[in-house]
Scaffold this motif. Structure first.
Motif, PDB file in Angstrom:
ATOM      1  N   GLN A 274      29.296  43.475  33.802  1.00 58.13           N
ATOM      2  CA  GLN A 274      30.367  43.767  32.627  1.00 58.13           C
ATOM      3  C   GLN A 274      31.043  44.982  32.788  1.00 58.13           C
ATOM      4  O   GLN A 274      32.385  45.006  32.258  1.00 58.13           O
ATOM      5  N   ILE A 275      30.835  45.987  33.345  1.00 60.12           N
ATOM      6  CA  ILE A 275      31.704  47.264  33.694  1.00 60.12           C
ATOM      7  C   ILE A 275      32.662  46.832  34.533  1.00 60.12           C
ATOM      8  O   ILE A 275      34.012  47.379  34.420  1.00 60.12           O
ATOM      9  N   ILE A 276      32.410  45.882  35.578  1.00 57.97           N
ATOM     10  CA  ILE A 276      33.511  45.490  36.512  1.00 57.97           C
ATOM     11  C   ILE A 276      34.544  44.627  35.710  1.00 57.97           C
ATOM     12  O   ILE A 276      35.887  44.831  35.799  1.00 57.97           O
ATOM     13  N   LEU A 277      34.062  43.915  34.823  1.00 56.83           N
ATOM     14  CA  LEU A 277      35.044  43.028  34.013  1.00 56.83           C
ATOM     15  C   LEU A 277      35.896  44.077  33.292  1.00 56.83           C
ATOM     16  O   LEU A 277      37.105  43.894  32.875  1.00 56.83           O
ATOM     17  N   LEU A 278      35.277  45.036  32.394  1.00 57.59           N
ATOM     18  CA  LEU A 278      36.122  45.967  31.857  1.00 57.59           C
ATOM     19  C   LEU A 278      36.728  46.644  32.345  1.00 57.59           C
ATOM     20  O   LEU A 278      38.143  46.957  31.984  1.00 57.59           O
ATOM     21  N   ILE A 279      36.672  47.022  33.791  1.00 56.49           N
ATOM     22  CA  ILE A 279      37.568  47.973  34.434  1.00 56.49           C
ATOM     23  C   ILE A 279      38.769  47.054  35.001  1.00 56.49           C
ATOM     24  O   ILE A 279      39.976  47.537  34.743  1.00 56.49           O
ATOM     25  N   SER A 280      38.479  45.717  35.059  1.00 55.11           N
ATOM     26  CA  SER A 280      39.676  44.865  35.643  1.00 55.11           C
ATOM     27  C   SER A 280      40.398  44.562  34.233  1.00 55.11           C
ATOM     28  O   SER A 280      41.699  44.624  34.560  1.00 55.11           O
ATOM     29  N   VAL A 281      39.911  44.438  33.276  1.00 54.66           N
ATOM     30  CA  VAL A 281      40.851  44.143  32.041  1.00 54.66           C
ATOM     31  C   VAL A 281      41.756  45.358  31.601  1.00 54.66           C
ATOM     32  O   VAL A 281      42.895  45.264  31.423  1.00 54.66           O
ATOM     33  N   TYR A 282      41.121  46.560  31.702  1.00 55.60           N
ATOM     34  CA  TYR A 282      41.895  47.800  31.669  1.00 55.60           C
ATOM     35  C   TYR A 282      42.815  47.886  32.623  1.00 55.60           C
ATOM     36  O   TYR A 282      44.153  48.287  32.070  1.00 55.60           O
ATOM     37  N   PHE A 283      42.760  47.920  33.844  1.00 56.47           N
ATOM     38  CA  PHE A 283      43.816  48.099  34.753  1.00 56.47           C
ATOM     39  C   PHE A 283      44.638  46.960  34.795  1.00 56.47           C
ATOM     40  O   PHE A 283      46.232  47.347  34.923  1.00 56.47           O
ATOM     41  N   TYR A 284      44.356  45.964  34.438  1.00 52.94           N
ATOM     42  CA  TYR A 284      45.435  44.516  34.378  1.00 52.94           C
ATOM     43  C   TYR A 284      46.291  44.926  33.006  1.00 52.94           C
ATOM     44  O   TYR A 284      47.580  44.677  33.202  1.00 52.94           O
ATOM     45  N   SER A 285      45.620  45.383  32.171  1.00 57.26           N
ATOM     46  CA  SER A 285      46.118  45.527  30.873  1.00 57.26           C
ATOM     47  C   SER A 285      47.454  46.640  30.815  1.00 57.26           C
ATOM     48  O   SER A 285      48.286  46.846  29.975  1.00 57.26           O
ATOM     49  N   SER A 286      46.831  47.794  31.365  1.00 56.46           N
ATOM     50  CA  SER A 286      47.672  48.812  31.567  1.00 56.46           C
ATOM     51  C   SER A 286      49.010  48.707  32.688  1.00 56.46           C
ATOM     52  O   SER A 286      49.792  49.792  32.911  1.00 56.46           O
ATOM     53  N   GLY A 287      48.961  47.790  33.313  1.00 56.59           N
ATOM     54  CA  GLY A 287      50.155  47.584  34.235  1.00 56.59           C
ATOM     55  C   GLY A 287      49.869  47.744  35.727  1.00 56.59           C
ATOM     56  O   GLY A 287      50.801  48.038  36.311  1.00 56.59           O
ATOM     57  N   TYR A 288      48.594  48.075  35.920  1.00 53.20           N
ATOM     58  CA  TYR A 288      48.191  48.552  37.419  1.00 53.20           C
ATOM     59  C   TYR A 288      47.377  47.430  37.906  1.00 53.20           C
ATOM     60  O   TYR A 288      46.110  47.758  38.154  1.00 53.20           O
ATOM     61  N   PRO A 289      47.566  46.169  38.148  1.00 55.67           N
ATOM     62  CA  PRO A 289      46.683  45.231  38.801  1.00 55.67           C
ATOM     63  C   PRO A 289      46.220  45.815  40.164  1.00 55.67           C
ATOM     64  O   PRO A 289      45.239  45.025  40.525  1.00 55.67           O
ATOM     65  N   GLU A 290      47.092  46.420  40.935  1.00 56.85           N
ATOM     66  CA  GLU A 290      46.589  46.660  42.259  1.00 56.85           C
ATOM     67  C   GLU A 290      45.379  47.511  42.281  1.00 56.85           C
ATOM     68  O   GLU A 290      44.639  47.876  43.297  1.00 56.85           O
ATOM     69  N   TYR A 291      44.822  48.301  41.197  1.00 54.79           N
ATOM     70  CA  TYR A 291      43.738  49.156  41.195  1.00 54.79           C
ATOM     71  C   TYR A 291      42.406  48.046  40.787  1.00 54.79           C
ATOM     72  O   TYR A 291      41.175  48.768  40.548  1.00 54.79           O
ATOM     73  N   ILE A 292      42.538  46.933  40.752  1.00 50.17           N
ATOM     74  CA  ILE A 292      41.375  45.828  40.563  1.00 50.17           C
ATOM     75  C   ILE A 292      40.591  46.074  41.767  1.00 50.17           C
ATOM     76  O   ILE A 292      39.283  45.547  41.567  1.00 50.17           O
ATOM     77  N   ASP A 293      41.227  46.526  42.844  1.00 52.40           N
ATOM     78  CA  ASP A 293      40.347  46.801  44.140  1.00 52.40           C
ATOM     79  C   ASP A 293      39.000  47.827  43.771  1.00 52.40           C
ATOM     80  O   ASP A 293      38.174  47.500  44.297  1.00 52.40           O
ATOM     81  N   ILE A 294      39.396  48.621  42.791  1.00 48.56           N
ATOM     82  CA  ILE A 294      38.269  49.510  42.697  1.00 48.56           C
ATOM     83  C   ILE A 294      37.264  48.910  41.908  1.00 48.56           C
ATOM     84  O   ILE A 294      36.147  49.027  42.258  1.00 48.56           O
ATOM     85  N   ALA A 295      37.320  47.877  41.032  1.00 45.35           N
ATOM     86  CA  ALA A 295      36.351  46.862  40.510  1.00 45.35           C
ATOM     87  C   ALA A 295      35.771  46.009  41.727  1.00 45.35           C
ATOM     88  O   ALA A 295      34.470  46.015  41.481  1.00 45.35           O
ATOM     89  N   LEU A 296      36.234  45.593  42.592  1.00 44.54           N
ATOM     90  CA  LEU A 296      35.781  44.839  43.663  1.00 44.54           C
ATOM     91  C   LEU A 296      34.793  45.827  44.324  1.00 44.54           C
ATOM     92  O   LEU A 296      33.819  45.207  44.998  1.00 44.54           O
ATOM     93  N   LEU A 297      35.266  47.052  44.878  1.00 46.87           N
ATOM     94  CA  LEU A 297      34.347  47.917  45.651  1.00 46.87           C
ATOM     95  C   LEU A 297      32.976  48.190  44.627  1.00 46.87           C
ATOM     96  O   LEU A 297      32.013  48.196  45.300  1.00 46.87           O
ATOM     97  N   TYR A 298      33.382  48.108  43.316  1.00 46.11           N
ATOM     98  CA  TYR A 298      32.192  48.755  42.558  1.00 46.11           C
ATOM     99  C   TYR A 298      31.059  47.290  42.634  1.00 46.11           C
ATOM    100  O   TYR A 298      29.877  47.540  42.459  1.00 46.11           O
ATOM    101  N   ALA A 299      31.747  46.093  42.647  1.00 47.73           N
ATOM    102  CA  ALA A 299      30.979  44.856  42.465  1.00 47.73           C
ATOM    103  C   ALA A 299      30.092  44.740  44.038  1.00 47.73           C
ATOM    104  O   ALA A 299      28.938  44.487  43.791  1.00 47.73           O
TER     105      ALA A 299
END
Length: 90
Positions: free
Chosen positions: A40-65
């Protein structure tokens, strides 16, 4: 608006999962609750970065996964080996 709603729902689910981790009956329930909380933290990080206009930082969520997956496997292997050796855990 949809990002705010999804974040609020994720936070509510995280609160319920955290309750399950604290009040879990055994180690297996607690490990699974911790894994679910991390997901759920991974999902929250993904939603945050996507909504703030930085979808390229979703890699951080994948690393955490990946770290979450390896950590869960390590914990399950540790407790399985302890149980096979005859020690008792609650």
């Amino acid at each position: 608006m949809i990002y705010l709603l999804s974040s609020a729902l994720l936070l509510a689910a995280m609160a319920l999962t955290l309750y399950r981790a604290i009040k879990g009956e055994g180690w297996y329930d607690r490990i699974l609750a911790g894994n679910s909380f991390s997901t759920q933290i991974i999902l929250l990080i993904s939603v945050y970065f996507y909504s703030s206009g930085y979808p390229e930082y979703i890699d951080i969520a994948l690393l955490y996964a990946l770290i979450n997956y390896v950590g869960t496997l390590a914990l399950m292997n540790y407790f399985r080996s302890k149980r096979q050796s005859g020690e008792r855990h609650s």
